[in-house]
Design a protein around this motif. Structure first.
Motif, PDB file in Angstrom:
ATOM      1  N   GLY A  11       0.645  -1.181   0.027  1.00  0.00           N
ATOM      2  CA  GLY A  11      -0.013   0.161   0.013  1.00  0.00           C
ATOM      3  C   GLY A  11       0.781   1.355   0.033  1.00  0.00           C
ATOM      4  N   VAL A  12       2.083   1.138  -0.893  1.00  0.00           N
ATOM      5  CA  VAL A  12       2.957   2.246  -0.688  1.00  0.00           C
ATOM      6  C   VAL A  12       2.332   3.541  -1.379  1.00  0.00           C
ATOM      7  CG1 VAL A  12       5.110   3.223  -1.525  1.00  0.00           C
ATOM      8  CG2 VAL A  12       5.015   1.060  -0.458  1.00  0.00           C
ATOM      9  N   THR A  13       2.431   4.802  -0.944  1.00  0.00           N
ATOM     10  CA  THR A  13       1.794   6.155  -1.489  1.00  0.00           C
ATOM     11  C   THR A  13       2.987   7.200  -1.492  1.00  0.00           C
ATOM     12  OG1 THR A  13      -0.492   5.414  -0.793  1.00  0.00           O
ATOM     13  CG2 THR A  13       0.169   7.916  -1.159  1.00  0.00           C
ATOM     14  N   LYS A  14       2.976   7.928  -2.459  1.00  0.00           N
ATOM     15  CA  LYS A  14       3.774   8.977  -2.251  1.00  0.00           C
ATOM     16  C   LYS A  14       3.104  10.214  -3.008  1.00  0.00           C
ATOM     17  CE  LYS A  14       7.664  11.670  -1.556  1.00  0.00           C
ATOM     18  NZ  LYS A  14       8.024  11.974  -0.415  1.00  0.00           N
ATOM     19  N   HIS A  15       3.027  11.241  -2.126  1.00  0.00           N
ATOM     20  CA  HIS A  15       2.312  12.540  -2.457  1.00  0.00           C
ATOM     21  C   HIS A  15       3.408  13.735  -2.620  1.00  0.00           C
ATOM     22  CE1 HIS A  15      -1.888  10.963  -1.387  1.00  0.00           C
ATOM     23  NE2 HIS A  15      -1.393  10.318  -2.484  1.00  0.00           N
ATOM     24  N   TYR A  16       3.276  14.725  -3.512  1.00  0.00           N
ATOM     25  CA  TYR A  16       4.252  15.893  -3.293  1.00  0.00           C
ATOM     26  C   TYR A  16       3.309  17.221  -3.579  1.00  0.00           C
ATOM     27  CZ  TYR A  16       7.827  12.933  -5.194  1.00  0.00           C
ATOM     28  OH  TYR A  16       8.783  11.844  -5.377  1.00  0.00           O
ATOM     29  N   PRO A  62       8.138   7.325   1.604  1.00  0.00           N
ATOM     30  CA  PRO A  62       6.787   7.240   1.236  1.00  0.00           C
ATOM     31  C   PRO A  62       5.899   8.306   2.124  1.00  0.00           C
ATOM     32  CG  PRO A  62       7.921   5.159   1.912  1.00  0.00           C
ATOM     33  CD  PRO A  62       8.816   6.202   2.246  1.00  0.00           C
ATOM     34  N   THR A  63       4.781   8.676   1.630  1.00  0.00           N
ATOM     35  CA  THR A  63       3.804   9.344   2.214  1.00  0.00           C
ATOM     36  C   THR A  63       2.930   8.162   3.024  1.00  0.00           C
ATOM     37  OG1 THR A  63       3.765  10.741   0.512  1.00  0.00           O
ATOM     38  CG2 THR A  63       1.932  10.871   2.295  1.00  0.00           C
ATOM     39  N   GLY A  64       2.787   6.927   2.710  1.00  0.00           N
ATOM     40  CA  GLY A  64       2.178   5.962   3.408  1.00  0.00           C
ATOM     41  C   GLY A  64       2.594   4.596   2.871  1.00  0.00           C
ATOM     42  N   GLY A  65       1.653   3.412   3.571  1.00  0.00           N
ATOM     43  CA  GLY A  65       2.227   2.338   3.558  1.00  0.00           C
ATOM     44  C   GLY A  65       3.550   1.774   3.988  1.00  0.00           C
ATOM     45  N   ALA A  66       4.013   0.559   3.410  1.00  0.00           N
ATOM     46  CA  ALA A  66       5.329  -0.239   4.072  1.00  0.00           C
ATOM     47  C   ALA A  66       6.073  -0.621   2.996  1.00  0.00           C
ATOM     48  CB  ALA A  66       5.016  -1.019   5.050  1.00  0.00           C
ATOM     49  N   ILE A  67       7.305  -0.311   3.230  1.00  0.00           N
ATOM     50  CA  ILE A  67       8.473  -1.064   2.263  1.00  0.00           C
ATOM     51  C   ILE A  67       9.179  -1.974   3.281  1.00  0.00           C
ATOM     52  CG2 ILE A  67      10.401  -1.021   0.873  1.00  0.00           C
ATOM     53  CD1 ILE A  67       9.447   1.800   0.265  1.00  0.00           C
ATOM     54  N   ARG A  68       8.887  -3.425   3.036  1.00  0.00           N
ATOM     55  CA  ARG A  68       9.902  -4.374   3.982  1.00  0.00           C
ATOM     56  C   ARG A  68      10.718  -5.076   3.065  1.00  0.00           C
ATOM     57  NH1 ARG A  68       4.302  -4.352   5.844  1.00  0.00           N
ATOM     58  NH2 ARG A  68       3.784  -5.997   4.225  1.00  0.00           N
ATOM     59  N   PHE A  69      11.958  -5.151   3.623  1.00  0.00           N
ATOM     60  CA  PHE A  69      12.903  -6.089   3.100  1.00  0.00           C
ATOM     61  C   PHE A  69      13.282  -7.281   4.251  1.00  0.00           C
ATOM     62  CE2 PHE A  69      17.665  -6.927   2.529  1.00  0.00           C
ATOM     63  CZ  PHE A  69      17.723  -6.918   1.196  1.00  0.00           C
TER      64      PHE A  69
END
Length: 315
Positions: A11-16, A62-69
């Motif tokens: 659910g990764v989100t990016k807003h500028y 990211p603005t929202g969500g998660a990045i997992r490694f």
């Protein structure tokens, strides 16, 4: 038991924020990259592919969500864990003419990431530089020269050598051959394939060349205006595309036939602005199969391993 994904976006989100409003560059993107595979991100220019790569590489937050490694959320990592993450994930950029510092010798360019993460001593650094140059098919004497003394294909080999210097487990390849002559693209792709097999690397490749994606990747995610339209094993997605946008992309691939007629599935019009994206399904203004529900409701992905976010699958 299935192997854990090396990289997972949830659910990764990016807003500028700009003077003109909020640019919704990436909106709820989810996909997983399995170890020792190649995931490709495809889509038109401006759809958010490079923004996704920048967030994975920690160049953007990211603005929202998660990045997992490997199951660990990168947002929760402390400084030591982040440093370890960064050395395991390296990048090769699109333009070998601008990604290499013209003022530094090749040996210094390749040594930079080593010195940033380790302190092995001058002799050990020189050996590592020579080793990675050999891996990419370059002579040891290249270390004494400057980038301008090499061709575009050789520069990209040097960029790959720099990415390999820290023995990473994953590489992000942002259009790695699009700036190269057609005659040497295959050489660089074959080199990347050989390196992946030899070192067990995982690749995330950003590309717009669908023939390259079909040949080089094991899995693909089709991005449209910041959202995943379709994802799954490359062979399945190319053989039986489920989303109208994927069908349109494949229909638009040039055919070496003067009598070939463009398919009716090809999308008309231009991609909308991320400043004011369409409601519901973002592809609906260009979709030849648009329904009323498409204009108001965001479709959820359906289909399991080969999933598409389209209301047609429910009809």
């Amino acid at each position: 038991m299935p192997e854990q994904a090396m990289l997972e976006l949830d659910g990764v989100t990016k807003h500028y924020r700009t003077k003109r409003g909020v640019v919704r560059a990436v909106e709820g993107v989810s996909f997983a990259v399995q170890p020792r595979t190649t995931m490709a991100l495809v889509g038109e220019s401006g759809c958010g592919k490079t923004t996704i790569a920048k967030m994975i590489l920690q160049l953007e937050k990211p603005t929202g969500g998660a990045i997992r490694f490997e199951g660990n959320d990168t947002a929760a990592m402390d400084a030591a864990a982040l440093k370890s993450y960064r050395r395991q994930l390296m990048a090769v950029f699109q333009d070998p003419y601008s990604s290499l510092n013209p003022r530094l010798r090749v040996g210094t360019i390749i040594a930079e990431p080593i010195l940033a993460h380790e302190n092995p001593g001058r002799a050990a650094v020189a050996r590592r530089v020579e080793e990675v140059l050999d891996v990419v098919g370059m002579p040891a004497t290249a270390a004494r020269l400057y980038p301008h003394e090499f061709s575009g294909g050789q520069r990209q080999r040097i960029a790959i050598a720099r990415a390999l210097a820290l023995q990473p487990r994953m590489m992000v390849l942002d259009e790695p051959v699009s700036a190269l002559d057609v005659s040497i693209r295959a050489q660089v792709l074959n080199l990347l394939a050989d390196i992946q097999q030899e070192f067990g690397l995982t690749y995330l490749i950003i590309a717009h060349d669908l023939a390259l994606v079909e040949h080089f990747s094991t899995d693909v995610a089709v991005i449209y205006l910041g959202r995943v339209a379709e994802s799954g094993p490359t062979e399945e997605v190319f053989a039986t595309p489920r989303h109208p946008y994927t069908q349109a992309l494949l229909a638009a691939v040039p055919q070496p036939d003067p009598d070939h007629v463009l398919s009716e599935t090809a999308a008309a019009g231009e991609i909308a602005s991320a400043l004011d994206p369409p409601s519901g399904c973002r592809f609906h203004p260009r979709c030849p199969h648009v329904m009323e529900v498409c204009r108001s409701t965001v479709p959820e992905p359906l289909g399991g391993a080969h999933a598409a976010s389209c209301h047609l699958l429910r009809a």
